[in-house]
Every structure is written in C-alpha cells, then in structure tokens.
Write a protein that holds these residues in place. Sequence first.
Motif, PDB file in Angstrom:
ATOM      1  N   LEU A  41      -7.681   5.438  -4.826  1.00 43.50           N
ATOM      2  CA  LEU A  41      -6.472   4.665  -4.553  1.00 43.50           C
ATOM      3  C   LEU A  41      -5.530   5.398  -3.600  1.00 43.50           C
ATOM      4  O   LEU A  41      -4.836   4.766  -2.797  1.00 43.50           O
ATOM      5  CB  LEU A  41      -5.765   4.308  -5.858  1.00 43.50           C
ATOM      6  CG  LEU A  41      -6.544   3.318  -6.735  1.00 43.50           C
ATOM      7  CD1 LEU A  41      -5.888   3.164  -8.096  1.00 43.50           C
ATOM      8  CD2 LEU A  41      -6.654   1.955  -6.039  1.00 43.50           C
ATOM      9  N   ILE A 101      -5.253  -5.062  -7.395  1.00 42.69           N
ATOM     10  CA  ILE A 101      -3.945  -4.402  -7.309  1.00 42.69           C
ATOM     11  C   ILE A 101      -3.114  -5.025  -6.190  1.00 42.69           C
ATOM     12  O   ILE A 101      -1.939  -5.358  -6.374  1.00 42.69           O
ATOM     13  CB  ILE A 101      -4.127  -2.885  -7.076  1.00 42.69           C
ATOM     14  CG1 ILE A 101      -4.676  -2.221  -8.333  1.00 42.69           C
ATOM     15  CG2 ILE A 101      -2.802  -2.244  -6.656  1.00 42.69           C
ATOM     16  CD1 ILE A 101      -5.119  -0.786  -8.121  1.00 42.69           C
ATOM     17  N   ALA A 102      -3.736  -5.178  -5.017  1.00 43.70           N
ATOM     18  CA  ALA A 102      -3.016  -5.751  -3.877  1.00 43.70           C
ATOM     19  C   ALA A 102      -2.548  -7.172  -4.178  1.00 43.70           C
ATOM     20  O   ALA A 102      -1.424  -7.560  -3.825  1.00 43.70           O
ATOM     21  CB  ALA A 102      -3.906  -5.726  -2.633  1.00 43.70           C
ATOM     22  N   GLU A 157     -13.520  -1.245  -4.959  1.00 42.13           N
ATOM     23  CA  GLU A 157     -12.910  -2.168  -4.001  1.00 42.13           C
ATOM     24  C   GLU A 157     -12.347  -3.403  -4.701  1.00 42.13           C
ATOM     25  O   GLU A 157     -11.330  -3.953  -4.278  1.00 42.13           O
ATOM     26  CB  GLU A 157     -13.928  -2.593  -2.942  1.00 42.13           C
ATOM     27  CG  GLU A 157     -14.240  -1.519  -1.917  1.00 42.13           C
ATOM     28  CD  GLU A 157     -13.054  -1.180  -1.005  1.00 42.13           C
ATOM     29  OE1 GLU A 157     -12.083  -1.970  -0.969  1.00 42.13           O
ATOM     30  OE2 GLU A 157     -13.097  -0.121  -0.355  1.00 42.13           O
ATOM     31  N   GLN A 193       0.804  -1.216   0.000  1.00 42.85           N
ATOM     32  CA  GLN A 193       0.000   0.000   0.000  1.00 42.85           C
ATOM     33  C   GLN A 193       0.838   1.267   0.000  1.00 42.85           C
ATOM     34  O   GLN A 193       0.301   2.355   0.155  1.00 42.85           O
ATOM     35  CB  GLN A 193      -0.975  -0.033   1.177  1.00 42.85           C
ATOM     36  CG  GLN A 193      -2.080  -1.066   0.978  1.00 42.85           C
ATOM     37  CD  GLN A 193      -3.119  -1.020   2.073  1.00 42.85           C
ATOM     38  OE1 GLN A 193      -2.788  -1.032   3.236  1.00 42.85           O
ATOM     39  NE2 GLN A 193      -4.371  -0.947   1.695  1.00 42.85           N
ATOM     40  N   ALA A 222      -9.031  -2.401  -6.068  1.00 41.55           N
ATOM     41  CA  ALA A 222      -8.026  -2.348  -5.004  1.00 41.55           C
ATOM     42  C   ALA A 222      -7.554  -3.746  -4.629  1.00 41.55           C
ATOM     43  O   ALA A 222      -6.358  -3.966  -4.384  1.00 41.55           O
ATOM     44  CB  ALA A 222      -8.594  -1.625  -3.783  1.00 41.55           C
ATOM     45  N   TYR A 266      -1.909   4.427  -1.592  1.00 45.57           N
ATOM     46  CA  TYR A 266      -1.040   4.281  -2.752  1.00 45.57           C
ATOM     47  C   TYR A 266      -0.592   5.657  -3.233  1.00 45.57           C
ATOM     48  O   TYR A 266      -1.336   6.639  -3.124  1.00 45.57           O
ATOM     49  CB  TYR A 266      -1.780   3.584  -3.897  1.00 45.57           C
ATOM     50  CG  TYR A 266      -2.080   2.125  -3.657  1.00 45.57           C
ATOM     51  CD1 TYR A 266      -1.059   1.182  -3.660  1.00 45.57           C
ATOM     52  CD2 TYR A 266      -3.380   1.681  -3.440  1.00 45.57           C
ATOM     53  CE1 TYR A 266      -1.334  -0.165  -3.445  1.00 45.57           C
ATOM     54  CE2 TYR A 266      -3.667   0.337  -3.224  1.00 45.57           C
ATOM     55  CZ  TYR A 266      -2.632  -0.573  -3.223  1.00 45.57           C
ATOM     56  OH  TYR A 266      -2.896  -1.895  -3.005  1.00 45.57           O
ATOM     57  N   LYS A 285      -6.313   4.621  -0.190  1.00 49.14           N
ATOM     58  CA  LYS A 285      -5.798   3.309   0.212  1.00 49.14           C
ATOM     59  C   LYS A 285      -4.283   3.358   0.454  1.00 49.14           C
ATOM     60  O   LYS A 285      -3.628   2.326   0.585  1.00 49.14           O
ATOM     61  CB  LYS A 285      -6.084   2.266  -0.872  1.00 49.14           C
ATOM     62  CG  LYS A 285      -7.562   2.036  -1.154  1.00 49.14           C
ATOM     63  CD  LYS A 285      -8.237   1.309  -0.025  1.00 49.14           C
ATOM     64  CE  LYS A 285      -9.664   0.919  -0.381  1.00 49.14           C
ATOM     65  NZ  LYS A 285     -10.332   0.207   0.748  1.00 49.14           N
TER      66      LYS A 285
END
Length: 226
Positions: free
Chosen positions: A25, A116-117, A110, A4, A113, A30, A28
């Motif tokens: 983002l 991406i994670a 979400e 993150q 996200a 980033y 979050k």
Amino acid sequence: MGTQNAHLLIVDDDDRIRQLLKRFLMSKNYGVSTAKDAAEARELIDAIDFDLLIFDIMMPGEDGISLTKFVRNERNTPILLLTARGEANDRIEGLSAGADDYLPKPFEPEELALRIANILRRVKPAPVQTAMTFGDTTYDLTRDELKREGIIIRLTETEKSLMRELATRSGAVVTREELARKAGVAADRSIDVQVARLRRKLEPNSAEPMYLQTIRGQGYRLAPDI
C-alpha cells in the motif's frame, strides 16, 4: 487530499501479512500504520486521525467485529474488514457492525487497493466551486459577492440566500420549496419574484435567462460558464 495520500491503519495479528500489506500500500502512495491487535489499534486511533481502517476479524483477544463497533460509536472513519471467514452470515455481521466493505482471504492485493480507493472516493466530499463566472459577471461564494467587470452588484439578504444555495449546488436542480425555505419566503409566487429579481442582476438578458434556468415542474438550476 487525494485518495492516494490517505493515511491507513492495518490491524492484523499476523506480522507477515501486516508487513506485506504495508509495503504494497505504501507503493501505492498511501501512508500506512500498523497494529498487531485491537488494544494497540485503539491507542493509535485515539492519537491519529486515519482516513481508513483495515481490520482482520479473527484476532486473539478482541476481534475485528468488536473493534469495528467501538470505532463506530466514536467516529465515522471508513472501515474495511479482512477475514478468512467468507460466509454470508459473517459478512452480514461485519457490515451490521458498521464496516463499509468486506474482503475475504485470500485476496489479490490489487483488489484490496481498488476497494480502498472506492471507499475513499465515496466518503470524500465533493469540492464546492467557490468562484463562478456568468459572462462578464462573477460570483464569489466565500464572500457572497456578485461583481460585473469588477464592480460589486448589491444583493439583498434574500438574494444572497438564493444565490448561495444555488451556487453551492451548482448544476443541480433546486426545488422552489427548498429555495423558499433557505430564503425565508413563501413557496408561491413570492419565490418566483425573488428569482426574477436575482436574474436581472445576474443575466445579460433576464427575459432569456442563460445562467439561472427554470426547470419546468421541478425548480431552478444555476449553470455558470466556469
């Protein structure tokens, strides 16, 4: 770097989508840069080492597939494609071009996200443990040093090679053939003799090894306390 804290690049010709995704983002944790087209993205990619790239496929001028191919020819930065085209052939084209994942529009932020994670976790190398303890004995991988109660235990070059390979893959089984190749010895009784010598320096009782374990029919495993 934690996932993150990664720096992302969003490339989309829709200013509203770029800004919405950027704000989301960034919430979050980033770091986020944006580009309105492939030309601007190329300049940013040349200047900045991004952790993940997010491309819209359907852009005027150069599309996201072409941009993906360009990036893949230059570097291994993970790529996530966004597009309103969700057909199987389009997904296959994007993945064949080198994309790591594919998310059709519309999507929930979400879900983006999470994807991406997941990508960042896959590409992030696992940390290598560099300091290990074996009872009253310690091993420093960065120095190739084995110590007992602060006193250095001398290792031969072969023993250093064995210890380094086992420590780098701590907890995993390393085959006799792999160890023999790393140590430059034959994968017969020679490797067993070298392991036995290393055990006498590492174990409190080499006849009943706790730390340098034999995995029958497979090889050896290093199992430190920490």
